[in-house]
Design a protein around this motif. Structure first.
Motif, PDB file in Angstrom:
ATOM      1  N   GLN A 156       0.137  48.924  90.771  1.00 44.08           N
ATOM      2  CA  GLN A 156       0.075  47.562  90.236  1.00 44.08           C
ATOM      3  C   GLN A 156      -0.967  47.465  89.129  1.00 44.08           C
ATOM      4  O   GLN A 156      -1.878  46.653  89.180  1.00 44.08           O
ATOM      5  CB  GLN A 156      -0.244  46.578  91.358  1.00 44.08           C
ATOM      6  N   HIS A 170       1.111  40.342  91.880  1.00 45.20           N
ATOM      7  CA  HIS A 170       2.047  39.962  92.950  1.00 45.20           C
ATOM      8  C   HIS A 170       1.617  38.602  93.511  1.00 45.20           C
ATOM      9  O   HIS A 170       0.459  38.203  93.407  1.00 45.20           O
ATOM     10  CB  HIS A 170       2.110  41.023  94.064  1.00 45.20           C
ATOM     11  N   SER A 172       1.238  37.920  96.444  1.00 47.05           N
ATOM     12  CA  SER A 172       0.322  38.103  97.582  1.00 47.05           C
ATOM     13  C   SER A 172      -1.103  37.693  97.194  1.00 47.05           C
ATOM     14  O   SER A 172      -1.934  37.407  98.063  1.00 47.05           O
ATOM     15  CB  SER A 172       0.303  39.567  98.037  1.00 47.05           C
ATOM     16  N   GLN A 175      -2.404  34.748  98.950  1.00 46.24           N
ATOM     17  CA  GLN A 175      -2.456  34.700 100.427  1.00 46.24           C
ATOM     18  C   GLN A 175      -3.774  34.147 100.952  1.00 46.24           C
ATOM     19  O   GLN A 175      -3.804  33.246 101.789  1.00 46.24           O
ATOM     20  CB  GLN A 175      -2.223  36.102 101.003  1.00 46.24           C
ATOM     21  N   CYS A 209      16.075  47.347  85.834  1.00 42.99           N
ATOM     22  CA  CYS A 209      15.640  46.576  87.020  1.00 42.99           C
ATOM     23  C   CYS A 209      14.117  46.393  87.090  1.00 42.99           C
ATOM     24  O   CYS A 209      13.590  45.954  88.105  1.00 42.99           O
ATOM     25  CB  CYS A 209      16.184  47.205  88.306  1.00 42.99           C
ATOM     26  N   HIS A 210      13.384  46.742  86.016  1.00 45.10           N
ATOM     27  CA  HIS A 210      11.931  46.525  85.989  1.00 45.10           C
ATOM     28  C   HIS A 210      11.527  45.759  84.743  1.00 45.10           C
ATOM     29  O   HIS A 210      11.889  46.149  83.637  1.00 45.10           O
ATOM     30  CB  HIS A 210      11.163  47.852  85.987  1.00 45.10           C
ATOM     31  N   GLU A 211      10.757  44.712  84.922  1.00 44.54           N
ATOM     32  CA  GLU A 211      10.212  43.943  83.798  1.00 44.54           C
ATOM     33  C   GLU A 211       8.691  43.988  83.893  1.00 44.54           C
ATOM     34  O   GLU A 211       8.145  44.251  84.968  1.00 44.54           O
ATOM     35  CB  GLU A 211      10.669  42.483  83.899  1.00 44.54           C
ATOM     36  N   GLU A 218       6.407  34.566  97.592  1.00 46.66           N
ATOM     37  CA  GLU A 218       5.714  35.035  98.790  1.00 46.66           C
ATOM     38  C   GLU A 218       5.973  34.050  99.920  1.00 46.66           C
ATOM     39  O   GLU A 218       6.135  32.843  99.681  1.00 46.66           O
ATOM     40  CB  GLU A 218       4.212  35.055  98.496  1.00 46.66           C
ATOM     41  N   PHE A 256       2.206  48.927 102.716  1.00 43.30           N
ATOM     42  CA  PHE A 256       1.418  47.981 101.922  1.00 43.30           C
ATOM     43  C   PHE A 256       0.130  47.763 102.704  1.00 43.30           C
ATOM     44  O   PHE A 256       0.193  47.444 103.900  1.00 43.30           O
ATOM     45  CB  PHE A 256       2.161  46.637 101.768  1.00 43.30           C
ATOM     46  N   GLU A 287      15.461  47.380  95.970  1.00 43.04           N
ATOM     47  CA  GLU A 287      14.323  46.884  96.757  1.00 43.04           C
ATOM     48  C   GLU A 287      14.178  45.397  96.462  1.00 43.04           C
ATOM     49  O   GLU A 287      14.000  45.012  95.310  1.00 43.04           O
ATOM     50  CB  GLU A 287      13.045  47.611  96.340  1.00 43.04           C
ATOM     51  N   CYS A 291       8.085  43.383 103.345  1.00 42.27           N
ATOM     52  CA  CYS A 291       7.535  42.419 104.296  1.00 42.27           C
ATOM     53  C   CYS A 291       6.791  43.153 105.418  1.00 42.27           C
ATOM     54  O   CYS A 291       6.772  44.375 105.442  1.00 42.27           O
ATOM     55  CB  CYS A 291       8.666  41.578 104.883  1.00 42.27           C
ATOM     56  N   GLY A 292       6.213  42.402 106.316  1.00 39.49           N
ATOM     57  CA  GLY A 292       5.535  43.034 107.452  1.00 39.49           C
ATOM     58  C   GLY A 292       4.639  42.053 108.159  1.00 39.49           C
ATOM     59  O   GLY A 292       4.595  40.857 107.829  1.00 39.49           O
ATOM     60  N   PHE A 314       6.068  38.061 103.487  1.00 37.70           N
ATOM     61  CA  PHE A 314       7.091  38.779 102.709  1.00 37.70           C
ATOM     62  C   PHE A 314       6.883  38.487 101.228  1.00 37.70           C
ATOM     63  O   PHE A 314       6.294  37.459 100.867  1.00 37.70           O
ATOM     64  CB  PHE A 314       8.510  38.395 103.152  1.00 37.70           C
ATOM     65  N   GLY A 315       7.349  39.393 100.393  1.00 37.91           N
ATOM     66  CA  GLY A 315       7.222  39.212  98.930  1.00 37.91           C
ATOM     67  C   GLY A 315       8.579  39.422  98.290  1.00 37.91           C
ATOM     68  O   GLY A 315       8.935  40.532  97.904  1.00 37.91           O
ATOM     69  N   ARG A 320      14.936  39.805  90.790  1.00 37.84           N
ATOM     70  CA  ARG A 320      16.015  40.697  91.231  1.00 37.84           C
ATOM     71  C   ARG A 320      17.043  39.939  92.064  1.00 37.84           C
ATOM     72  O   ARG A 320      18.231  40.244  92.007  1.00 37.84           O
ATOM     73  CB  ARG A 320      15.438  41.855  92.057  1.00 37.84           C
TER      74      ARG A 320
HETATM   75  C1  FA5 Z   1       4.605  43.646  96.411  1.00 40.11           C
HETATM   76  O1  FA5 Z   1       4.400  43.115  95.330  1.00 40.11           O
HETATM   77  C2  FA5 Z   1       3.998  43.104  97.683  1.00 40.11           C
HETATM   78  N1  FA5 Z   1       3.015  42.143  97.346  1.00 40.11           N
HETATM   79  C3  FA5 Z   1       5.109  42.480  98.517  1.00 40.11           C
HETATM   80  C4  FA5 Z   1       4.729  42.180  99.940  1.00 40.11           C
HETATM   81  C5  FA5 Z   1       4.346  40.896 100.276  1.00 40.11           C
HETATM   82  C6  FA5 Z   1       4.768  43.177 100.897  1.00 40.11           C
HETATM   83  C7  FA5 Z   1       4.000  40.618 101.587  1.00 40.11           C
HETATM   84  C8  FA5 Z   1       4.441  42.895 102.191  1.00 40.11           C
HETATM   85  C9  FA5 Z   1       4.061  41.607 102.540  1.00 40.11           C
HETATM   86  P1  FA5 Z   1       6.361  45.320  95.469  1.00 40.11           P
HETATM   87  O2  FA5 Z   1       5.495  45.913  94.440  1.00 40.11           O
HETATM   88  O3  FA5 Z   1       7.305  46.258  96.121  1.00 40.11           O
HETATM   89  O4  FA5 Z   1       5.459  44.653  96.591  1.00 40.11           O
HETATM   90  O5  FA5 Z   1       7.165  44.114  94.842  1.00 40.11           O
HETATM   91  C10 FA5 Z   1       7.917  43.231  95.646  1.00 40.11           C
HETATM   92  C11 FA5 Z   1       9.266  42.974  95.004  1.00 40.11           C
HETATM   93  O6  FA5 Z   1       9.064  42.438  93.713  1.00 40.11           O
HETATM   94  C12 FA5 Z   1      10.109  44.243  94.785  1.00 40.11           C
HETATM   95  O7  FA5 Z   1      10.860  44.568  95.918  1.00 40.11           O
HETATM   96  C13 FA5 Z   1      10.981  43.809  93.641  1.00 40.11           C
HETATM   97  O8  FA5 Z   1      12.093  43.069  94.113  1.00 40.11           O
HETATM   98  C14 FA5 Z   1      10.077  42.899  92.843  1.00 40.11           C
HETATM   99  N2  FA5 Z   1       9.441  43.654  91.733  1.00 40.11           N
HETATM  100  C15 FA5 Z   1       8.388  44.485  91.777  1.00 40.11           C
HETATM  101  N3  FA5 Z   1       8.116  44.998  90.579  1.00 40.11           N
HETATM  102  C16 FA5 Z   1       9.043  44.471  89.738  1.00 40.11           C
HETATM  103  C17 FA5 Z   1       9.308  44.602  88.334  1.00 40.11           C
HETATM  104  N4  FA5 Z   1       8.533  45.346  87.561  1.00 40.11           N
HETATM  105  N5  FA5 Z   1      10.337  43.919  87.814  1.00 40.11           N
HETATM  106  C18 FA5 Z   1      11.099  43.125  88.603  1.00 40.11           C
HETATM  107  N6  FA5 Z   1      10.918  42.951  89.915  1.00 40.11           N
HETATM  108  C19 FA5 Z   1       9.897  43.616  90.475  1.00 40.11           C
END
Ligand code: FA5
Length: 356
Positions: A156, A170, A172, A175, A209-211, A218, A256, A287, A291-292, A314-315, A320
């Motif tokens: 991140q 994020h 989170s 939180q 699928c990434h921006e 959340e 996480f 993806e 969550c958790g 959950f996030g 997406r």
């Molecule tokens: C998180 O950001 C954690 N904060 C999520 C979380 C919250 C986990 C609470 C547990 C409990 P992650 O980096 O995987 O996790 O991102 C969460 C979701 O955000 C991904 O599954 C995806 O759907 C979206 N996401 C992440 N990065 C990108 C991106 N660069 N572009 C678009 N969507 C994204």
């Protein structure tokens, strides 16, 4: 006596009078103050001035240099104002009596999906919270059990501001603030139930699928006796209400630092029906919603006793989700500003089948 500075001033004034555009001012600056400019030439000539006149000549050169610098700044301001005025004067006249099309404007697809998910969670007793896009290291990482130099930070990388703040990576990051805000609910025997959507920023390699700028939502719930079954129930309800059709999901372990245990909730790609395509990086899965169960250290950081209370978080990847919801095969469309494409997602066609 060294007369050249006065001659230079005259030359500068006559050239300055002819200037009409910003680019000419810059040219003039280079000609007089640049490394090989007239003023620098004068400095070199100072070597040939007899010692008894050197001091006076040096002062004169500095005076003329100062004069040219000030005149150039003033000229720049003057020309900029003139150019602005010209632009305004030449702009198309605005006719107030022109009829206005009532069809103009539409909601962005992410706004539509966000509202839909908000309504679903509101119906299940969750409050909707707002949180700033700029936060700090403590909220984005440390309060989430991600100390400095923890390898989880590598995933991140973000944009840091000179004020020691950063753009949140994020949702989170909110939180700690939300848990603190509603901690008193627990004392009065009520759970904490909140969702907080928001824009996130990451130094990301962009693809279908990434921006680098995307939305998440959340969600947290804290009470006594919360279990993984509660978490799965809320996830399933949300997805079935959003898609209004059967979709295939999978839950797998995920790491996480702020949850224990943690899961990755993936959804089968609705663009290719699981066959593999650029939208899902050829994996057939996307993806969507990690969550958790909230880590005890996160509860402690918010002043909540983890011996007494437990919760889930959950996030949801909102951008997406919008891709899957509307069958958009490239995430870059959402930030493209392409109104012809973006305006087709009205409330009316919100429930069209995604694979149409
Ligand atoms: C998180 O950001 C954690 N904060 C999520 C979380 C919250 C986990 C609470 C547990 C409990 P992650 O980096 O995987 O996790 O991102 C969460 C979701 O955000 C991904 O599954 C995806 O759907 C979206 N996401 C992440 N990065 C990108 C991106 N660069 N572009 C678009 N969507 C994204």
């Amino acid at each position: 006596m060294f007369e050249k500075p006065d001659e230079l001033k005259e030359l500068f004034n006559s050239k300055s009078k002819e200037i009409k555009a910003v680019s000419d001012v810059e040219q003039l600056r280079i000609e007089f103050l640049g490394k090989k400019g007239f003023v620098s030439g004068l400095m070199q000539e100072l070597r040939n001035v007899p010692n008894e006149h050197k001091k006076e000549a040096g002062q004169k050169i500095n005076e003329i240099k100062q004069y040219i610098e000030n005149s150039i700044s003033e000229k720049m301001e003057e020309i900029k104002k003139l150019e602005e005025k010209l632009l305004i004067d030449s702009a198309e006249a605005y006719d107030e009596s022109m009829p206005v099309s009532k069809d103009m404007g539409s909601y962005h697809p992410i706004t539509l999906v966000k509202r839909e998910v908000e309504e679903i969670f509101k119906g299940m007793g969750f409050t909707v919270e707002d949180y700033s896009e700029i936060t700090d290291d403590y909220n984005c990482f440390e309060a989430l059990n991600i100390p400095k130099y923890h390898p989880a930070r590598d995933m991140q990388d973000t944009y840091y501001l000179s004020s020691n703040q950063l753009l949140k990576t994020h949702t989170s990051a909110a939180q700690n603030t939300i848990l603190r805000k509603y901690k008193s609910n627990l004392d009065s025997g009520n759970p904490i139930r909140a969702i907080f959507p928001g824009r996130c920023f990451r130094n990301e390699k962009i693809d279908a699928c990434h921006e680098n700028t995307f939305f998440q939502m959340e969600g947290i719930m804290v009470d006594k006796n919360i279990s993984i079954s509660n978490l799965i129930y809320f996830m399933k309800t949300m997805l079935s209400e959003v898609f209004k059709t059967d979709i295939t999901v999978r839950l797998r372990p995920g790491f996480f630092p702020f949850v224990e245990p943690g899961f990755e909730l993936d959804i089968q790609c609705l663009i290719c029906n699981g066959k593999g395509c650029p939208s899902c990086k050829d994996s057939g899965w996307l993806e969507l919603c990690p969550c958790g169960m909230i880590h005890p250290n996160v509860l402690t950081a918010a002043g909540i006793d983890p011996e007494e209370y437990i919760g889930f978080a959950f996030g949801l990847g909102l951008t997406r989700l919008a891709m899957m919801r509307y069958g958009v095969n490239d995430i870059r469309l959402f930030n493209s500003g392409n109104l012809r494409e973006l305006s087709q997602f009205t409330e009316k066609n919100f429930s069209r089948p995604v694979n149409e």
